[in-house]
Design an enzyme around this catalytic site. Structure first.
Site, PDB file in Angstrom:
ATOM      1  N   MET A 161       0.820  -1.204   0.000  1.00 47.82           N
ATOM      2  CA  MET A 161       0.000   0.000   0.000  1.00 47.82           C
ATOM      3  C   MET A 161       0.858   1.260   0.000  1.00 47.82           C
ATOM      4  SD  MET A 161      -3.025  -0.904   2.677  1.00 47.82           S
ATOM      5  CE  MET A 161      -4.109  -2.310   2.429  1.00 47.82           C
ATOM      6  N   CYS A 162       1.988   1.204   0.654  1.00 48.21           N
ATOM      7  CA  CYS A 162       2.886   2.361   0.704  1.00 48.21           C
ATOM      8  C   CYS A 162       4.136   2.037  -0.112  1.00 48.21           C
ATOM      9  CB  CYS A 162       3.301   2.674   2.147  1.00 48.21           C
ATOM     10  SG  CYS A 162       1.909   3.078   3.209  1.00 48.21           S
ATOM     11  N   THR A 163       4.758   3.079  -0.597  1.00 48.96           N
ATOM     12  CA  THR A 163       6.014   2.895  -1.302  1.00 48.96           C
ATOM     13  C   THR A 163       7.099   2.617  -0.285  1.00 48.96           C
ATOM     14  OG1 THR A 163       5.262   4.432  -2.992  1.00 48.96           O
ATOM     15  CG2 THR A 163       7.609   3.948  -2.937  1.00 48.96           C
TER      16      THR A 163
END
Length: 671
Positions: free
Chosen positions: A535-537
């Site tokens: 979901m997050c880099t």
């Protein structure tokens, strides 16, 4: 008889002069310490009346410089005299202190004396010198004035009648006549020829013709007197007497002097303020021999030393910031790159799609380059994980559900520098693979219209989002509208920074590609059902500022390139050799198409990617479909899987690939 005592000039520097000097230093002088002409002025001596005693208190004998000092000419009020000056600014306080002031002064006095002896010219008699050092970081200005004046040997003495009111020597009609002529044409030095009907005034250069039939005892020489002292004429009289002794030696042993101090006609019951005296001096052995000169101004402590003006406390903080923020850039231009076009960078309007980690760092670097218009687009709110990685947010921005990122980032830029034009837009960008429900179509249409307007209003668009599909619509709009599109994307320890190529219809054969030109897969939903780490880099903390700064530096290099958006990519490098400078480069060096950074190896690799005629982002097929059908075409791309592949012909490419694989005779032996 008493020796004539002259009131020396006192410098009066208006704050506007320091403001204009700051502008001159940054925009014109830069690192030059060449001599520059300046203009000062003085007027008739003034005094004020003490309310308690009723006595007249003389004010200073001032020569003023103001905001118009560096202009070639300025409009002065009546009875104000322009004085030419020589200005010299030093780049360091050490240079200022160590400057050869004696040589500078002697050179100026030689020039004044030469104009007297060889040209009989009075235009330089009031010339002044000014040396400065401007500390632009602290707004302190060190300065020293000099008013060169020739010392008379033997000295001038006052006749036995001393100084007296001019009204005791001239009639009211004669004084009024002098006033009217000087009011019509103010002269720093003048001749007066008296008659029963009044008086005539002429320039000192007309001495021989004007006084041809006038007895020496009736010849009067006048000057605009900046002194208000009853017994002490102003500094300009010193050089006027030196001029008369050098050019009219036979007639100057006794001189009738009118010190003109009346800037207005006296009202009823008030006396004329001008003064009169006869001054005498034996003839010099050689009247053309240059006498010694004096004139460096003393500081308030009475010492021959410079003065310092500290303007920082009185400067408006916003104005201070506006002048100071670009100082580093202009220093860079002065010392290293004189051809650097900072105005082009400053006037570039930048649209940042994404106000996260990349967006924050890109904005800060743009500000450092002098960009003054920055807009953010983001639909998220500030969360508790953001402030440590995204430098435009603070802990308080996360409270109560978090502030909208775009508006919060814009507000933070204004806190950093109030002169920035920053705006935030809280909106989402429609994406392929993310169908739009019928109830939301109208809102999506409004979002697209707003995005189209933002593209029209800006020159450069940065794609700084955290998904592949969110970059599709901006890629299409950027290519269709001919905008510079900068793309930055992060991996764990790698990053990609690239500039999109220009549209095919406006480009040469070697057209550069966009973000999607390397792929044969259309953008689709990459966000649904992702795990936490997806979901997050997930990226090394130092990677985002490196990638963001690289993107901005690439943009600035592109802006400095003569071909701008159409700049060709540099030739490929050989091994680890540095690319040779080319005449087609920007003044800042190479303008690569793509840069792939590898933080694990601390290495950047420039890559050139050709455009693809079946690209789902920038091909003419996609762009013409958008231009002809507008939002309807976009809605199909958002809602219909496979639409972009069908539109560009990628579906046929897939079929051809499958057919090729099926036609291969595979070896199925175990080995």
């Amino acid at each position: 008889m008493p020796v004539v005592q002259f009131t020396p000039f006192s410098s009066l520097v208006q704050p506007a002069f320091w403001h204009d000097l700051t502008r001159m230093k940054i925009d014109v002088l830069q690192l030059s310490d060449e001599e520059v002409p300046v203009i000062g002025s003085y007027t008739t001596g003034r005094s004020i009346t003490d309310r308690e005693t009723g006595q007249e208190i003389p004010l200073g004998c001032n020569l003023a410089v103001g905001g118009e000092a560096f202009q070639k000419s300025s409009q002065l009020p009546a009875f104000s005299v322009a004085a030419s000056g020589i200005f010299k600014n030093y780049n360091t306080i050490e240079d200022f202190k160590a400057s050869d002031k004696t040589a500078f002064f002697n050179q100026a006095s030689e020039k004044i004396w030469d104009s007297i002896v060889t040209k009989k010219d009075t235009s330089l008699l009031n010339q002044f010198l000014l040396i400065t050092f401007a500390d632009l970081k602290k707004y302190r200005y060190y300065y020293w004035f000099s008013f060169p004046a020739f010392a008379s040997k033997p000295s001038w003495e006052i006749s036995e009648n001393g100084w007296k009111a001019a009204a005791e020597e001239l009639s009211p009609k004669q004084l009024t006549s002098v006033y009217n002529q000087l009011h019509e044409q103010t002269r720093p030095f003048f001749l007066v020829r008296l008659s029963e009907d009044g008086a005539e005034v002429a320039g000192v250069e007309e001495y021989d013709e004007f006084f041809a039939n006038v007895a020496p005892a009736s010849r009067t020489v006048g000057f605009i007197d900046p002194s208000a002292m009853a017994e002490n004429p102003g500094w300009p009289l010193r050089n006027l007497l030196a001029y008369l002794r050098a050019t009219h030696a036979a007639d100057s042993s006794s001189v009738r002097v009118l010190c003109w101090r009346d800037s207005e006609l006296p009202s009823a019951g008030k006396p004329w303020r001008s003064r009169f005296a006869i001054v005498t001096s034996p003839a010099a052995a050689d009247p053309t021999a240059k006498p010694s000169a004096v004139g460096w101004e003393k500081n308030p402590a009475g010492k021959l030393a410079p003065r310092m003006a500290d303007l920082a406390p009185m400067m408006d903080p916003t104005r201070l910031a506006d002048q100071a923020v670009d100082l580093n850039l202009k220093l860079m231009r002065w010392r290293i790159l004189p051809s650097l076009d900072l105005d082009k960078v400053a006037s570039t309007k930048c649209l940042l799609l994404g106000a996260g980690t990349l967006g924050c760092y890109v904005a800060r670097t743009l500000m450092g380059w002098g960009v003054r218009t920055i807009s953010f687009v983001d639909s998220a709110r500030v969360s508790f994980s953001n402030p440590v990685r995204q430098p435009l947010f603070e802990f308080e921005d996360c409270l109560n559900g978090g502030k909208p990122k775009a508006a919060c980032a814009a507000a933070s830029l204004k806190k950093i520098f109030p002169g920035i034009n920053a705006t935030g837009y809280d909106m989402s960008i429609p994406m392929p693979g993310h169908p739009i429900p019928p109830a939301s179509v109208e809102q999506a249409k409004k979002d697209v219209q707003l995005l189209e307007k933002l593209f029209d209003d800006h020159d450069v668009v940065f794609l700084l989002m955290d998904s592949r599909e969110s970059r599709w619509l901006p890629t299409v709009l950027g290519a269709a509208k001919g905008k510079i599109v900068m793309n930055a994307a992060l991996g764990f320890d790698t990053y990609l920074v690239m500039r999109h190529g220009a549209r095919a219809s406006t480009s040469s054969e070697n057209r550069l590609g966009c973000y999607y030109c390397n792929d044969i897969v259309a953008p689709a939903d990459s966000l649904t059902d992702r795990t936490l780490d997806q979901m997050c880099t997930v990226t090394r903390p130092g990677l985002a500022p490196i990638a963001a700064s690289t993107a901005v530096e690439l943009l600035v290099s592109l802006l400095q390139h003569p071909d701008g958006l159409h700049a060709a990519a540099p030739a490929p490098q050989k091994g680890n050799d540095l690319a040779e400078p080319s005449s087609s480069d920007s003044v800042l060096g190479l303008v690569p198409h793509q840069l792939r950074g590898y933080l694990a190896q601390f290495r950047n690799l420039p890559i050139t990617g050709a455009a693809y005629d079946k690209c789902t982002g920038c091909s003419e097929t996609v762009l013409k479909a958008y231009e002809e059908n507008g939002f309807d075409m976009l809605l199909k791309a958002f809602n219909e899987p496979g639409y972009l592949e069908f539109l560009t012909g990628l579906d046929k490419l897939y079929d051809e690939g499958d057919a090729a694989l099926e036609s291969v005779d595979w070896d199925e032996e175990e080995d």
